[in-house]
Design an enzyme around this catalytic site. Structure first.
Site, PDB file in Angstrom:
ATOM      1  CE  LYS A  13      -4.902 -26.912  -0.551  1.00  0.00           C
ATOM      2  NZ  LYS A  13      -4.117 -26.686   0.700  1.00  0.00           N
ATOM      3  NE  ARG A  88      -7.916 -31.576   1.858  1.00  0.00           N
ATOM      4  CZ  ARG A  88      -7.997 -30.254   1.652  1.00  0.00           C
ATOM      5  NH1 ARG A  88      -8.673 -29.765   0.673  1.00  0.00           N
ATOM      6  NH2 ARG A  88      -7.372 -29.445   2.472  1.00  0.00           N
ATOM      7  NE  ARG A 127      -6.306 -19.370   5.957  1.00  0.00           N
ATOM      8  CZ  ARG A 127      -6.319 -20.581   5.421  1.00  0.00           C
ATOM      9  NH1 ARG A 127      -6.111 -20.738   4.135  1.00  0.00           N
ATOM     10  NH2 ARG A 127      -6.512 -21.634   6.172  1.00  0.00           N
ATOM     11  NE  ARG A 160     -10.005 -22.057   6.511  1.00  0.00           N
ATOM     12  CZ  ARG A 160      -9.429 -22.707   5.501  1.00  0.00           C
ATOM     13  NH1 ARG A 160      -9.230 -22.086   4.362  1.00  0.00           N
ATOM     14  NH2 ARG A 160      -9.056 -23.957   5.630  1.00  0.00           N
ATOM     15  NE  ARG A 171      -6.658 -27.201   8.063  1.00  0.00           N
ATOM     16  CZ  ARG A 171      -6.425 -25.890   7.971  1.00  0.00           C
ATOM     17  NH1 ARG A 171      -6.384 -25.135   9.064  1.00  0.00           N
ATOM     18  NH2 ARG A 171      -6.234 -25.335   6.796  1.00  0.00           N
TER      19      ARG A 171
HETATM   20  P1  AP5 Z   1      -3.888 -20.047   1.122  1.00  0.00           P
HETATM   21  O1  AP5 Z   1      -3.769 -19.702  -0.313  1.00  0.00           O
HETATM   22  O2  AP5 Z   1      -5.142 -19.727   1.825  1.00  0.00           O
HETATM   23  O3  AP5 Z   1      -3.455 -21.581   1.352  1.00  0.00           O
HETATM   24  P2  AP5 Z   1      -4.272 -22.910   1.094  1.00  0.00           P
HETATM   25  O4  AP5 Z   1      -3.293 -23.920   0.603  1.00  0.00           O
HETATM   26  O5  AP5 Z   1      -5.476 -22.637   0.265  1.00  0.00           O
HETATM   27  O6  AP5 Z   1      -4.631 -23.255   2.582  1.00  0.00           O
HETATM   28  P3  AP5 Z   1      -5.973 -23.860   3.181  1.00  0.00           P
HETATM   29  O7  AP5 Z   1      -5.877 -23.721   4.671  1.00  0.00           O
HETATM   30  O8  AP5 Z   1      -7.174 -23.267   2.516  1.00  0.00           O
HETATM   31  O9  AP5 Z   1      -5.817 -25.330   2.802  1.00  0.00           O
HETATM   32  P4  AP5 Z   1      -6.577 -26.499   3.362  1.00  0.00           P
HETATM   33  O10 AP5 Z   1      -6.211 -27.506   2.358  1.00  0.00           O
HETATM   34  O11 AP5 Z   1      -6.274 -26.847   4.759  1.00  0.00           O
HETATM   35  O12 AP5 Z   1      -8.090 -25.979   3.431  1.00  0.00           O
HETATM   36  P5  AP5 Z   1      -9.353 -26.113   2.464  1.00  0.00           P
HETATM   37  O13 AP5 Z   1     -10.126 -24.887   2.548  1.00  0.00           O
HETATM   38  O14 AP5 Z   1      -8.951 -26.617   1.138  1.00  0.00           O
HETATM   39  O15 AP5 Z   1      -2.664 -19.333   1.876  1.00  0.00           O
HETATM   40  C1  AP5 Z   1      -2.557 -19.387   3.298  1.00  0.00           C
HETATM   41  C2  AP5 Z   1      -2.154 -18.007   3.830  1.00  0.00           C
HETATM   42  O16 AP5 Z   1      -0.840 -17.690   3.341  1.00  0.00           O
HETATM   43  C3  AP5 Z   1      -3.064 -16.861   3.345  1.00  0.00           C
HETATM   44  O17 AP5 Z   1      -3.164 -15.939   4.386  1.00  0.00           O
HETATM   45  C4  AP5 Z   1      -2.311 -16.258   2.138  1.00  0.00           C
HETATM   46  O18 AP5 Z   1      -2.597 -14.879   1.985  1.00  0.00           O
HETATM   47  C5  AP5 Z   1      -0.856 -16.482   2.528  1.00  0.00           C
HETATM   48  N1  AP5 Z   1       0.021 -16.772   1.389  1.00  0.00           N
HETATM   49  C6  AP5 Z   1      -0.264 -17.562   0.312  1.00  0.00           C
HETATM   50  N2  AP5 Z   1       0.806 -17.641  -0.519  1.00  0.00           N
HETATM   51  C7  AP5 Z   1       1.799 -16.910   0.081  1.00  0.00           C
HETATM   52  C8  AP5 Z   1       3.154 -16.617  -0.268  1.00  0.00           C
HETATM   53  N3  AP5 Z   1       3.699 -17.098  -1.400  1.00  0.00           N
HETATM   54  N4  AP5 Z   1       3.890 -15.846   0.569  1.00  0.00           N
HETATM   55  C9  AP5 Z   1       3.340 -15.364   1.711  1.00  0.00           C
HETATM   56  N5  AP5 Z   1       2.062 -15.580   2.094  1.00  0.00           N
HETATM   57  C10 AP5 Z   1       1.306 -16.347   1.295  1.00  0.00           C
HETATM   58  O19 AP5 Z   1     -10.150 -27.267   3.208  1.00  0.00           O
HETATM   59  C11 AP5 Z   1     -10.668 -27.053   4.499  1.00  0.00           C
HETATM   60  C12 AP5 Z   1     -11.221 -28.353   5.045  1.00  0.00           C
HETATM   61  O20 AP5 Z   1     -12.318 -28.787   4.207  1.00  0.00           O
HETATM   62  C13 AP5 Z   1     -10.243 -29.531   5.049  1.00  0.00           C
HETATM   63  O21 AP5 Z   1      -9.437 -29.549   6.201  1.00  0.00           O
HETATM   64  C14 AP5 Z   1     -11.209 -30.712   4.973  1.00  0.00           C
HETATM   65  O22 AP5 Z   1     -11.747 -30.989   6.232  1.00  0.00           O
HETATM   66  C15 AP5 Z   1     -12.317 -30.185   4.072  1.00  0.00           C
HETATM   67  N6  AP5 Z   1     -12.058 -30.542   2.659  1.00  0.00           N
HETATM   68  C16 AP5 Z   1     -11.750 -29.681   1.651  1.00  0.00           C
HETATM   69  N7  AP5 Z   1     -11.546 -30.346   0.507  1.00  0.00           N
HETATM   70  C17 AP5 Z   1     -11.741 -31.660   0.793  1.00  0.00           C
HETATM   71  C18 AP5 Z   1     -11.638 -32.844   0.024  1.00  0.00           C
HETATM   72  N8  AP5 Z   1     -11.285 -32.839  -1.271  1.00  0.00           N
HETATM   73  N9  AP5 Z   1     -11.900 -34.017   0.650  1.00  0.00           N
HETATM   74  C19 AP5 Z   1     -12.255 -34.064   1.942  1.00  0.00           C
HETATM   75  N10 AP5 Z   1     -12.330 -32.978   2.734  1.00  0.00           N
HETATM   76  C20 AP5 Z   1     -12.078 -31.783   2.158  1.00  0.00           C
HETATM   77 MG    MG Z   2      -7.545 -22.715   0.597  1.00  0.00          MG
END
Ligand code: AP5
Ligand code: MG
Length: 223
Positions: A13, A88, A127, A160, A171
């Site tokens: 994402k 979410r 990551r 992280r 998660r």
């Molecule tokens: P990356 O692009 O970082 O993936 P991502 O989908 O952004 O993963 P996240 O871990 O950030 O998602 P998440 O939803 O768990 O966390 P968030 O920060 O939103 O890619 C991952 C890795 O793969 C990277 O190393 C990248 O380089 C690599 N990669 C990417 N694409 C690739 C490809 N095509 N090929 C190879 N490698 C690739 O949320 C964190 C926490 O915050 C949540 O768990 C929750 O507790 C809270 N939170 C956030 N938003 C909300 C909400 N709306 N409501 C409630 N709680 C929330």
């Molecule tokens: Mg992310």
């Protein structure tokens, strides 16, 4: 462009949303990133968010909906936004519709990046993120030019806290229970766009742009 980017943890994402924000010349709004900054700055929001994020749980809806409301009312979001990691839950999706409809606006599309669990673990385990600007790297697919240092700002890269294996598992459970229903919500509105997230970063990006452009051409045909 008003777009939400959905997908399991590690689906790509953040990686895709930052490129889409450049392409469409609008802000990349990441709720996860906002919470991480608040945690780093030890604000009240950060302390509350940390209690949930460190356990792999979602931050409560009331806090998250209000955060997004305030953010997308800022001037830079008036031209559009790429919302990464929100909504979410179904109440968050309904909350966003309410915020937009009060302004006479609606979402253009909800993009879902699909990825297998095996690949999710591979991506999150390798990551690394910048401690200062939040840029994301991957030790195999997107390594920094100098090991352990951010290409953009030179600050140290770290893993992280929520990328520990047990927290990733939690998660994923939360994702299946609370976030998958959001896909049905957008399917019913004919807004859901599903893209396979398994390919390289550039091939996934090209597939997304193709899908979005085709969709907007079709929408224009209707007028
Ligand atoms: P990356 O692009 O970082 O993936 P991502 O989908 O952004 O993963 P996240 O871990 O950030 O998602 P998440 O939803 O768990 O966390 P968030 O920060 O939103 O890619 C991952 C890795 O793969 C990277 O190393 C990248 O380089 C690599 N990669 C990417 N694409 C690739 C490809 N095509 N090929 C190879 N490698 C690739 O949320 C964190 C926490 O915050 C949540 O768990 C929750 O507790 C809270 N939170 C956030 N938003 C909300 C909400 N709306 N409501 C409630 N709680 C929330
Ligand atoms: Mg992310």
């Amino acid at each position: 462009m008003r777009l939400v980017v959905l997908g399991a943890p590690g689906a790509g994402k953040g990686t895709q949303a930052s490129q889409l924000a450049e392409y469409y010349n609008c802000p990349h709004v990441s709720t996860g990133e906002t919470f991480r900054k608040a945690i780093q700055n030890q604000t009240e929001l950060g302390k509350e968010a940390d209690r949930h994020i460190s356990q792999g749980r979602l931050v409560p809806d009331d806090i998250t909906i209000e955060l997004v409301k305030q953010r997308i009312e800022e001037p830079d979001c008036q031209i559009g936004f790429i919302l990464d990691g929100y909504p979410r839950t179904v109440p968050q999706a309904a909350g966003l519709d309410e915020i937009l409809s009060k302004k006479g606006l609606s979402l253009d599309a909800a993009l879902h990046l699909e990825l297998s669990e095996k690949e999710i673990f591979r991506r999150l385990g390798n990551r690394r993120v910048c401690t200062k600007c939040g840029a994301n790297y991957h030790l195999d697919s997107l390594p920094p030019k100098h090991p352990g240092k951010c290409d953009r700002c030179g600050s140290p890269l770290v893993q992280r806290d929520d990328d520990q294996i047990d927290t990733i598992k939690k998660r994923l459970i939360v994702y299946h229970q609370q976030t998958r229903p959001v896909l049905d919500y957008y399917e019913k509105q004919s807004k859901l766009l599903v893209v396979n997230g398994e390919g390289s970063i550039s091939s996934v990006y090209n597939a997304i742009i193709n899908n979005l452009e085709t969709r907007s051409l079709r929408a224009n045909d209707c007028h």
